[in-house]
Motif scaffolding. Structure first.
Motif, PDB file in Angstrom:
ATOM      1  N   THR A  25      20.338 -10.149   1.344  1.00 34.78           N
ATOM      2  CA  THR A  25      19.217 -10.183   2.287  1.00 34.78           C
ATOM      3  C   THR A  25      18.677 -11.603   2.327  1.00 34.78           C
ATOM      4  O   THR A  25      18.409 -12.194   1.274  1.00 34.78           O
ATOM      5  CB  THR A  25      18.101  -9.213   1.865  1.00 34.78           C
ATOM      6  OG1 THR A  25      18.643  -7.894   1.750  1.00 34.78           O
ATOM      7  CG2 THR A  25      16.975  -9.221   2.886  1.00 34.78           C
ATOM      8  N   THR A  51       7.108  -9.953  -0.314  1.00 32.63           N
ATOM      9  CA  THR A  51       7.482  -8.559  -0.577  1.00 32.63           C
ATOM     10  C   THR A  51       8.896  -8.322  -0.078  1.00 32.63           C
ATOM     11  O   THR A  51       9.229  -8.654   1.069  1.00 32.63           O
ATOM     12  CB  THR A  51       6.508  -7.594   0.115  1.00 32.63           C
ATOM     13  OG1 THR A  51       5.184  -7.842  -0.360  1.00 32.63           O
ATOM     14  CG2 THR A  51       6.885  -6.149  -0.182  1.00 32.63           C
ATOM     15  N   PHE A  52       9.724  -7.751  -0.954  1.00 33.26           N
ATOM     16  CA  PHE A  52      11.126  -7.465  -0.635  1.00 33.26           C
ATOM     17  C   PHE A  52      11.262  -5.974  -0.358  1.00 33.26           C
ATOM     18  O   PHE A  52      11.049  -5.139  -1.234  1.00 33.26           O
ATOM     19  CB  PHE A  52      12.015  -7.903  -1.798  1.00 33.26           C
ATOM     20  CG  PHE A  52      13.455  -7.494  -1.654  1.00 33.26           C
ATOM     21  CD1 PHE A  52      14.140  -7.693  -0.459  1.00 33.26           C
ATOM     22  CD2 PHE A  52      14.133  -6.905  -2.710  1.00 33.26           C
ATOM     23  CE1 PHE A  52      15.463  -7.313  -0.326  1.00 33.26           C
ATOM     24  CE2 PHE A  52      15.455  -6.530  -2.592  1.00 33.26           C
ATOM     25  CZ  PHE A  52      16.120  -6.732  -1.397  1.00 33.26           C
ATOM     26  N   GLU A  53      11.603  -5.657   0.895  1.00 40.81           N
ATOM     27  CA  GLU A  53      11.801  -4.262   1.297  1.00 40.81           C
ATOM     28  C   GLU A  53      13.294  -3.942   1.246  1.00 40.81           C
ATOM     29  O   GLU A  53      14.078  -4.495   2.022  1.00 40.81           O
ATOM     30  CB  GLU A  53      11.264  -4.044   2.719  1.00 40.81           C
ATOM     31  CG  GLU A  53       9.768  -4.255   2.867  1.00 40.81           C
ATOM     32  CD  GLU A  53       8.967  -3.057   2.401  1.00 40.81           C
ATOM     33  OE1 GLU A  53       9.590  -2.031   2.054  1.00 40.81           O
ATOM     34  OE2 GLU A  53       7.728  -3.154   2.376  1.00 40.81           O
ATOM     35  N   HIS A  54      13.700  -3.085   0.329  1.00 38.12           N
ATOM     36  CA  HIS A  54      15.119  -2.741   0.223  1.00 38.12           C
ATOM     37  C   HIS A  54      15.297  -1.252   0.529  1.00 38.12           C
ATOM     38  O   HIS A  54      14.524  -0.401   0.073  1.00 38.12           O
ATOM     39  CB  HIS A  54      15.654  -3.056  -1.177  1.00 38.12           C
ATOM     40  CG  HIS A  54      14.953  -2.306  -2.269  1.00 38.12           C
ATOM     41  ND1 HIS A  54      15.404  -1.104  -2.750  1.00 38.12           N
ATOM     42  CD2 HIS A  54      13.826  -2.601  -2.946  1.00 38.12           C
ATOM     43  CE1 HIS A  54      14.583  -0.681  -3.701  1.00 38.12           C
ATOM     44  NE2 HIS A  54      13.622  -1.569  -3.841  1.00 38.12           N
ATOM     45  N   PRO A  55      16.322  -0.903   1.304  1.00 41.28           N
ATOM     46  CA  PRO A  55      16.483   0.496   1.723  1.00 41.28           C
ATOM     47  C   PRO A  55      17.123   1.399   0.680  1.00 41.28           C
ATOM     48  O   PRO A  55      16.974   2.618   0.748  1.00 41.28           O
ATOM     49  CB  PRO A  55      17.369   0.379   2.966  1.00 41.28           C
ATOM     50  CG  PRO A  55      18.176  -0.857   2.718  1.00 41.28           C
ATOM     51  CD  PRO A  55      17.305  -1.788   1.941  1.00 41.28           C
ATOM     52  N   SER A  84       3.445  -4.734  -7.468  1.00 46.08           N
ATOM     53  CA  SER A  84       4.719  -4.140  -7.059  1.00 46.08           C
ATOM     54  C   SER A  84       4.740  -2.654  -7.411  1.00 46.08           C
ATOM     55  O   SER A  84       4.399  -2.258  -8.529  1.00 46.08           O
ATOM     56  CB  SER A  84       5.873  -4.871  -7.747  1.00 46.08           C
ATOM     57  OG  SER A  84       7.107  -4.329  -7.350  1.00 46.08           O
ATOM     58  N   LYS A  85       5.151  -1.827  -6.459  1.00 48.23           N
ATOM     59  CA  LYS A  85       5.178  -0.382  -6.664  1.00 48.23           C
ATOM     60  C   LYS A  85       6.491   0.101  -7.262  1.00 48.23           C
ATOM     61  O   LYS A  85       6.561   1.219  -7.772  1.00 48.23           O
ATOM     62  CB  LYS A  85       4.923   0.335  -5.332  1.00 48.23           C
ATOM     63  CG  LYS A  85       3.561   0.028  -4.730  1.00 48.23           C
ATOM     64  CD  LYS A  85       3.352   0.774  -3.428  1.00 48.23           C
ATOM     65  CE  LYS A  85       1.981   0.471  -2.834  1.00 48.23           C
ATOM     66  NZ  LYS A  85       1.754   1.191  -1.555  1.00 48.23           N
ATOM     67  N   PRO A 248      14.381   2.967  -4.190  1.00 49.08           N
ATOM     68  CA  PRO A 248      13.990   2.246  -2.974  1.00 49.08           C
ATOM     69  C   PRO A 248      12.474   2.090  -2.888  1.00 49.08           C
ATOM     70  O   PRO A 248      11.723   2.889  -3.437  1.00 49.08           O
ATOM     71  CB  PRO A 248      14.540   3.127  -1.852  1.00 49.08           C
ATOM     72  CG  PRO A 248      14.617   4.497  -2.450  1.00 49.08           C
ATOM     73  CD  PRO A 248      14.939   4.305  -3.897  1.00 49.08           C
ATOM     74  N   GLY A 249      12.039   1.032  -2.191  1.00 41.91           N
ATOM     75  CA  GLY A 249      10.614   0.786  -2.041  1.00 41.91           C
ATOM     76  C   GLY A 249      10.309  -0.700  -2.058  1.00 41.91           C
ATOM     77  O   GLY A 249      11.177  -1.535  -2.353  1.00 41.91           O
ATOM     78  N   PRO A 250       9.074  -1.073  -1.744  1.00 35.95           N
ATOM     79  CA  PRO A 250       8.700  -2.498  -1.705  1.00 35.95           C
ATOM     80  C   PRO A 250       8.555  -3.083  -3.110  1.00 35.95           C
ATOM     81  O   PRO A 250       8.018  -2.449  -4.011  1.00 35.95           O
ATOM     82  CB  PRO A 250       7.374  -2.492  -0.954  1.00 35.95           C
ATOM     83  CG  PRO A 250       6.796  -1.133  -1.220  1.00 35.95           C
ATOM     84  CD  PRO A 250       7.961  -0.200  -1.326  1.00 35.95           C
TER      85      PRO A 250
END
Length: 635
Positions: A25, A51-55, A84-85, A248-250
Motif C-alpha cells: 500500500t 492511519t493505515f486502513e487495511h482490508p 490505534s484500535k 482488519p481495522g484502522p
C-alpha cells in the motif's frame, strides 16, 4: 510495540515452503500531517501521524513516498499510537531512494506540446490580422494627405500613388479663402491624430503577438529536445514499513525523523521602568527565532525548542601527551636600510593589556569573580511570573526543551518566524557606572538574578528599553537559573561627571657621581573627579580610576591617593557579607575603595543623596632608573 520474527512461510501439499507475499500500500507523505516538531540549533525532529486502513489481516508493506532530501535516513523511527484500535507488529523499516520513469510527465509533455501548437497558431493569426489593420490605416493616411495637398496646391505630387493622384485631381482648390484653409488643416490634424492613436495601439498588440509566437516556439523546442533526451525520471525518497496485523481495522502510526536546514536562535526584549515611588522593574520577553528550509512546510504544529545540540559529540577528546624541549635560538635580524632602531627609553606601560572597547571593559569588570565593581541584586527571593505559553522540560547535560502551547505554522522559506517562549518579571537593582578618564558620562546599569527555571541562551539580539524608550541593542551571555543578569541602559545626564588633571610633575634622573647619589626619573599625576547628583532621589555609583600597571620591572608605580591603607582588602568573610554568595560575585560596600586585581584600577563605590556633590581625589607616581631613559608612555 513488539518486534516479531521475520515473515513466516506456508507449506504446500508437496512440503515445499512458499514465501508469504506482503500486500503493498502506497501513501504519500503529504497524507501524513505533521503533528510535532522539535527544533534544535542546527536541525529539527519531525513527527507525523497517519492511519493505515487495511482490508484483511496478514503481512502488509506500507510505503510512504515523497520525503524531502534533507531527511536523515538513520534517524527514521516508526511506532504505534495509543489511539490505534487494532494491534500490529512492526517487522522492518527501510529507507530507499528510487528513480522511476515519469509516466505522468510524459503525458503532461504531450498535453503541453498540443497547447503550445495551438498557442502558436492563434498568435500567428492574430499577428496577420493586426498587420492588415495597420496597412489599411496607412492607406487611409495616404488618401487624406493627397486630398489636402490637392486642395492647397492644386496639382498632384509625382511620388504619390494613382489612387491619391485621382483624389487630388477631383478635389477643388481652396484658393485664398483662409477660413477654408483653416478648416482643411483642422480636418487633417483630426484625421491624423485618430490614425496615429489607432496605429500605436495596434503596434502594441503586434508586439504582444510576436512575443507569444516566440514563447510558443521556445516551448515547442524545449519539449522536442526533452523527447530526444529520452524518458524523464523522478526521484522518490520512500520509507517501507513491513508489519503484520492479526485483524482488519484502522492502525494509527507515527513516523519520526530528523531533517537538516532548520535552526532557532534566542532573542530578547528587556524593558526596565522606574515607578513614581522610585521602584525599578524589569520585564524580560524571551523569543525563539525559527528558520527552516527543509523542503516541507509545518502547518499548525506543536512546536518545541530544544537547547541541546545533537551534532555535538558525546565523547570528550582524548587527552594528549605534551612534551617540553629547549626553544631554538632566535636568528638575529638585520635592520633594513632606512629603518630606525627603537629606543629602549621609550618604554610602554599598558594600562589594561590592550585596552578593550568601553562596553567590553565594563562587562569584564562587572564579571570578576571575587572583586566585582557593580552591585549585585538585593538579597532575598525576587518575584517572577511567566506567561502560560510554554512548558519547560529539563534534559540531560543541562539541556532544556521549551514546548510552545499554541499551534505554529513555519513555512519552508528560510525566513525568520518569531515565537514567544515566556515573559519573566524581575526586580532589578539599579546602579551607575563611569570611567571618567574615558568618558565624563554616567551609565545606568541594571542587575537582576534569573530566578526563573528558564536558562537564557547567549544572544547578540537583545533590545533594551528604558521607561518605554528604545536605548540600544546589547549582548547577553548564557545565564542559567540563579545567575545574574547585567545590562547597561545608556547615559543618564542627570548624574554629571567632571574629571580634571590637577597637576603633572616630572623629574629627570641622573647617574650616581662622586659627590651625588643616584637620582631616579619619575612623574606624578594628580586628578580630581566630581560627581553631582541632580536627581530628586539618591543614587549608587561605581567610579573606576585608571591606575597604570608597569610592563617592566624597572618601572615602579605607586598609588598616592587614596592611600593604600584605605583600600578594601576583600577577605572571604567580608565578601560573603557584602555580596551574594549564591551567584559567586562579590559586592563593594558603599563608601569603600578597592584595587581590582585583574585591571589594576582603583574602584570607588559611593551613594549620593539628592542634589549631593562628591569629590574623589586620585593621584599616583611612577619612577624608573635614569639609565632606562627619560620618558615613558601610557597607553
Amino acid at each position: 510495540m513488539s518486534v516479531d520474527s521475520p515473515a513466516q512461510t506456508h507449506t504446500s501439499q508437496d512440503d515445499s515452503p512458499v514465501l508469504e507475499v506482503p500486500i503493498e500500500t502506497k501513501l504519500d507523505v503529504q497524507q501524513c500531517p505533521v503533528k510535532h516538531v522539535t527544533v534544535y540549533c542546527d536541525r529539527a525532529e519531525v513527527e507525523r501521524h497517519f492511519t493505515f486502513e487495511h482490508p484483511e489481516p496478514g503481512l502488509h508493506s506500507l510505503v510512504i513516498t515523497g520525503l524531502t532530501e534533507s531527511t536523515d535516513p538513520d534517524s527514521i523511527r516508526v511506532r504505534g499510537l495509543a489511539s490505534s484500535k487494532v494491534p500490529c507488529t512492526i517487522l522492518e523499516v527501510q529507507y530507499e531512494v528510487h528513480h522511476r520513469p515519469a509516466d505522468d510527465a510524459t503525458a503532461a509533455s504531450g498535453e503541453r506540446e498540443a497547447a503550445a501548437k495551438a498557442a502558436l497558431t492563434a498568435a500567428t493569426a492574430r499577428r496577420t490580422a493586426i498587420q492588415a489593420q495597420i496597412g489599411r490605416l496607412q492607406q487611409q493616411d495616404e488618401l487624406v494627405q493627397g486630398y489636402v495637398t490637392a486642395m492647397l496646391l492644386g496639382k498632384p505630387s509625382r511620388t504619390q500613388s494613382k489612387t491619391t493622384a485621382a483624389a487630388e485631381a477631383e478635389a477643388p482648390t481652396v484658393g485664398t479663402d483662409l477660413q477654408a484653409v483653416q478648416r482643411l488643416l483642422d480636418f487633417h490634424s483630426s484625421q491624423g491624430l485618430t490614425s496615429d492613436t489607432a496605429q500605436a495601439e495596434l503596434k502594441v498588440h503586434l508586439e504582444e503577438a510576436e512575443a507569444a509566437i516566440k514563447a510558443a516556439e521556445a516551448e515547442l523546442a524545449h519539449l522536442r529536445g526533452s523527447l530526444r533526451r529520452g524518458p524523464q525520471l523522478t526521484v522518490s525518497r520512500d520509507v517501507t514499513i513491513e508489519l503484520r496485523v492479526p485483524n482488519p481495522g484502522p492502525i494509527a502510526l507515527s513516523i519520526t525523523y530528523l531533517v537538516k536546514g532548520a535552526s532557532w536562535t534566542p532573542s530578547y526584549d528587556m524593558r526596565v521602568a522606574v515607578s513614581e515611588a522610585n521602584e525599578p522593574s524589569m520585564t524580560l520577553t524571551y523569543f525563539g527565532v525559527v528558520k527552516q528550509n527543509t523542503g516541507e512546510n509545518w502547518e499548525g504544529v506543536q512546536l518545541a525548542l530544544s537547547t541541546s545540540s545533537p551534532a555535538t559529540g558525546g565523547t570528550p577528546p582524548l587527552p594528549p601527551t605534551q612534551t617540553v624541549s629547549f626553544k631554538p635560538a632566535d636568528v638575529p635580524r638585520l635592520f633594513a636600510r632606512g629603518a630606525s632602531r627603537r629606543s629602549d627609553s621609550n618604554m610602554m606601560i599598558p594600562m589594561q593589556a590592550r585596552m578593550p572597547p568601553r562596553q567590553a571593559m565594563m562587562a569584564e569588570i562587572c564579571e570578576s569573580d571575587d572583586e566585582v565593581l557593580s552591585t549585585c541584586a538585593p538579597e532575598g527571593t525576587m518575584p517572577w511570573t511567566t506567561m502560560d505559553t510554554t512548558e519547560i522540560k529539563n534534559g540531560a547535560g543541562g539541556s532544556a526543551t521549551f514546548t510552545i502551547q499554541r499551534r505554529s505554522t513555519i513555512d519552508s522559506d528560510n525566513k525568520e518566524h518569531k515565537v514567544t517562549v515566556t515573559i519573566i518579571q524581575l526586580t532589578p537593582k539599579l546602579r551607575y557606572f563611569c570611567t571618567p578618564a574615558l568618558e565624563e558620562r554616567a551609565y545606568l546599569q541594571a542587575n537582576a538574578i534569573n530566578t526563573s527555571e528558564f536558562p537564557l541562551l547567549e544572544s547578540h539580539r537583545v533590545a533594551i528599553f528604558f521607561d518605554g524608550s528604545f536605548v540600544t541593542t546589547t549582548h547577553l551571555k548564557h545565564t542559567s537559573p540563579g545567575e545574574s543578569i547585567n545590562v547597561f541602559l545608556g547615559v543618564d545626564s542627570n548624574v554629571k561627571i567632571t574629571h580634571r588633571l590637577i597637576s603633572s610633575k616630572s623629574q629627570t634622573g641622573r647617574e650616581a657621581r662622586l659627590f651625588h647619589g643616584k637620582k631616579m626619573s619619575g612623574m606624578v599625576y594628580e586628578y580630581a573627579t566630581q560627581i553631582y547628583n541632580t536627581k530628586p532621589s539618591s543614587v549608587d555609583i561605581t567610579v573606576v580610576c585608571l591606575l597604570p600597571r608597569a610592563s617592566d620591572d624597572k618601572i615602579d608605580v605607586q598609588l598616592i591617593q587614596p592611600p593604600k591603607e584605605s583600600l578594601f582588602k576583600g577577605t572571604t568573610d567580608a565578601v560573603s557579607e557584602l555580596g551574594n554568595s549564591a551567584t559567586g560575585e562579590g559586592q563593594l560596600a558603599s563608601g569603600s575603595v578597592m584595587q581590582n586585581k585583574i585591571t589594576n584600577n582603583i574602584v570607588f563605590s559611593r551613594t549620593l543623596k539628592a542634589q549631593e556633590k562628591v569629590n574623589l581625589p586620585f593621584s599616583y607616581s611612577m619612577q624608573w632608573p635614569p639609565e632606562a631613559g627619560n620618558e615613558v608612555q601610557i597607553c
